[in-house]
Design a protein around this motif. Structure first.
Motif, short mmCIF file in Angstrom:
data_model
loop_
_atom_site.label_atom_id
_atom_site.label_comp_id
_atom_site.label_asym_id
_atom_site.label_seq_id
_atom_site.Cartn_x
_atom_site.Cartn_y
_atom_site.Cartn_z
N LEU A 162 2.87 15.56 6.91
CA LEU A 162 3.97 14.77 6.38
C LEU A 162 3.64 13.28 6.45
O LEU A 162 3.91 12.52 5.51
CB LEU A 162 5.26 15.06 7.16
CG LEU A 162 5.95 16.39 6.88
CD1 LEU A 162 7.01 16.67 7.96
CD2 LEU A 162 6.61 16.38 5.49
N LEU B 4 3.36 10.58 3.41
CA LEU B 4 4.21 9.39 3.44
C LEU B 4 3.37 8.11 3.34
O LEU B 4 3.69 7.20 2.57
CB LEU B 4 5.04 9.37 4.72
CG LEU B 4 6.05 8.23 4.84
CD1 LEU B 4 7.11 8.31 3.75
CD2 LEU B 4 6.71 8.27 6.22
N ASP C 106 10.30 18.14 1.75
CA ASP C 106 10.78 17.81 3.09
C ASP C 106 11.06 16.31 3.19
O ASP C 106 12.11 15.88 3.70
CB ASP C 106 9.71 18.22 4.11
CG ASP C 106 10.22 18.19 5.55
OD1 ASP C 106 11.22 17.50 5.83
OD2 ASP C 106 9.61 18.85 6.40
N LEU C 107 10.15 15.48 2.70
CA LEU C 107 10.31 14.02 2.79
C LEU C 107 11.46 13.52 1.92
O LEU C 107 12.15 12.57 2.28
CB LEU C 107 9.00 13.33 2.40
CG LEU C 107 7.85 13.54 3.39
CD1 LEU C 107 6.53 13.06 2.80
CD2 LEU C 107 8.13 12.85 4.72
N ARG D 43 14.59 14.26 3.81
CA ARG D 43 14.81 13.27 4.87
C ARG D 43 15.13 11.88 4.32
O ARG D 43 15.34 10.94 5.08
CB ARG D 43 13.56 13.17 5.75
CG ARG D 43 13.18 14.41 6.51
CD ARG D 43 11.80 14.21 7.17
NE ARG D 43 11.24 15.45 7.68
CZ ARG D 43 11.21 15.80 8.95
NH1 ARG D 43 11.72 14.99 9.86
NH2 ARG D 43 10.67 16.93 9.34
N LEU E 172 13.07 9.93 2.83
CA LEU E 172 11.94 9.03 3.01
C LEU E 172 11.22 8.77 1.69
O LEU E 172 10.59 7.74 1.51
CB LEU E 172 10.97 9.62 4.03
CG LEU E 172 11.52 9.74 5.45
CD1 LEU E 172 10.60 10.58 6.32
CD2 LEU E 172 11.72 8.36 6.07
N LEU E 173 11.30 9.72 0.77
CA LEU E 173 10.77 9.56 -0.58
C LEU E 173 11.87 9.85 -1.59
O LEU E 173 12.87 10.50 -1.27
CB LEU E 173 9.61 10.53 -0.84
CG LEU E 173 8.36 10.45 0.03
CD1 LEU E 173 7.33 11.46 -0.46
CD2 LEU E 173 7.79 9.05 0.04
N LEU F 89 8.58 10.98 12.58
CA LEU F 89 9.54 10.91 11.48
C LEU F 89 10.97 11.14 11.95
O LEU F 89 11.21 11.88 12.92
CB LEU F 89 9.20 11.97 10.42
CG LEU F 89 7.78 11.93 9.85
CD1 LEU F 89 7.61 13.02 8.81
CD2 LEU F 89 7.48 10.57 9.24
N GLN G 1 15.76 15.55 9.91
CA GLN G 1 16.38 15.82 8.62
C GLN G 1 17.89 15.68 8.73
O GLN G 1 18.51 16.00 9.73
CB GLN G 1 16.02 17.23 8.15
CG GLN G 1 14.55 17.37 7.75
CD GLN G 1 14.19 18.80 7.48
OE1 GLN G 1 14.02 19.58 8.40
NE2 GLN G 1 14.04 19.13 6.22
#
Length: 414
Positions: free
Chosen positions: A34, A38, A69-70, A73, A75-76, A410, A413
């Motif tokens: 991950l 990222l 997944d990102l 969260r 993050l992306l 990280l 979630q």
């Protein structure tokens, strides 16, 4: 590890052991991968899932799962399609990070600076508060730091942002555990700043870190400054402490005490240094020591005002001031030659109180440095002036939090 020609043309780096986390096959495989994804998106956005797979060596199914997944969260995020490529249009990815904040605080002799940034490094907040650091104990410093940190956290919480971490920059010897062994300008010695601040914040639920101010300013330059692509750089503060980035990584040394270049001997018969020796770089080129030559009663808390006065007098062409600054520049250049000979950085960046005085320092410092570096052309080392201002250490403190995210720590979630 595989990569294709279009990715090279884009200028996106391969993920290697020198510049980031690697795809892994140990226990925490997913967290590591991950972080790989990222960091790649941070450096190369906008990019597609296929770009990530081609440059990291991860297979496309794994990349799709990691990206999902990102995104979950936050993050992306996806930004739409691009048709400027061979084959089907691809959905592009960029950093999101809108629900997050990283906080950095710098402690100085007469003020504290607090900075908060989002995952992309965009400033969310910048505060400067007076603080009598020169007359406050470490315990009083913890109280002031905790109060300022709580206010910043409260502001971020009101903006619905999760705080990822807090880093404090201190002008002194800070070990790898966040203890301040010596901060001469503050008068602090053997203070467990990280532990005491964590307790004062009542275990806040995010990491609390402490590091040397020059280290963190170097990190800010490496992540946000105009020399962010330099794999090897040295940042020098106005009190002649250094932060060292080599091969793309901040180098703290075995115990965290690297960068004390202010105690390189420049002139054995020179003025006394506070360390007890004579003619150290700090004593002949550090700002507080130098200003004592023209304003002996200047306190550390008045340093910034006195620097402004020196700038005014230099701009007016006063011979005494111009001669002083030329002398400082030459002594500084002698010290930077030692740094260049030893480390061969791409760039040495003068920061802090050197910045406003650079127009009168830099030429003499460059001449002296290049004359004393053994390698031809100064070994490719350049002497430059920081563009990040007095807040570089606070910004770097926030950047250290972001680095920990890049390394795989990280947020959970939502």
């Amino acid at each position: 590890m595989r990569h294709d020609e279009p990715e090279q043309e884009r200028g996106c780096p391969l993920i290697t052991s020198h510049n980031g986390p690697q795809p892994a096959d140990f226990t925490d495989v997913r967290a590591t991968n991950l972080a790989v994804v990222l960091r790649f998106v941070r450096e190369c956005a906008p990019c597609s899932r296929a770009d990530i797979a081609a440059s990291t060596g991860l297979n496309k199914a794994t990349v799709s799962s990691l990206v999902a997944d990102l995104i979950d969260r936050r993050l992306l995020r996806e930004t739409g399609l691009t048709e400027n490529r061979v084959g089907r249009p691809a959905t592009m990815l960029v950093l999101d990070g809108s629900p997050y904040a990283a906080i950095g605080v710098e402690v100085n002799v007469d003020y504290m600076t607090a900075v908060a940034v989002d995952l992309k490094g965009e400033e969310l907040l910048s505060w400067r508060r007076s603080f009598p650091g020169g007359t406050s104990t470490a315990s009083q410093g913890v109280v002031a730091l905790a109060a300022l940190a709580r206010r910043v956290v409260s502001r971020m919480t009101k903006e619905a942002r999760q705080v990822l971490g807090l880093t404090v920059a201190v002008p002194g010897l800070v070990d790898v555990h966040g203890s301040v062994h010596l901060a001469p300008n503050l008068g602090w010695r053997d203070a467990d700043l990280r532990g005491d601040l964590t307790k004062a914040l009542r275990d806040p639920g995010f990491p609390v870190l402490v590091d040397n101010d020059a280290n963190l300013a170097a990190l800010a330059e490496h992540r946000f400054g105009p020399h962010r692509n330099a794999a090897n750089l040295v940042y020098v503060t106005g009190e002649v402490g250094a932060g060292v980035v080599m091969d793309g990584r901040l180098r703290r040394g075995g115990q965290g005490f690297s960068g004390e270049i202010g105690h390189i001997e420049i002139d054995p018969a020179g003025p006394p240094c506070r360390c007890g020796r004579r003619g150290c770089l700090e004593a002949v080129a550090g700002m507080s020591a130098v200003l004592a030559r023209i304003a002996p009663d200047t306190s550390l808390a008045e340093l910034e005002l006195e620097i402004d006065e020196v700038v005014r007098r230099a701009g007016s062409g006063e011979p005494e001031i111009l001669a002083l600054l030329e002398d400082v520049g030459r002594n500084l250049g002698k010290g930077m030659a030692v740094v260049a000979n030893l480390l061969n950085p791409d760039v040495v960046i003068l920061g802090g109180y050197y910045v406003p005085l650079a127009p009168w320092l830099i030429r003499c410092a460059e001449e002296e440095m290049y004359a004393r570096v053994l390698a031809p052309g100064g070994g490719g080392s350049r002497l430059e002036v920081s563009t990040l201002g007095y807040g570089a250490a606070a910004l770097g403190a926030a950047a250290r939090v972001l680095d920990s995210v890049d390394s795989g720590r990280l947020p959970s979630q939502h």
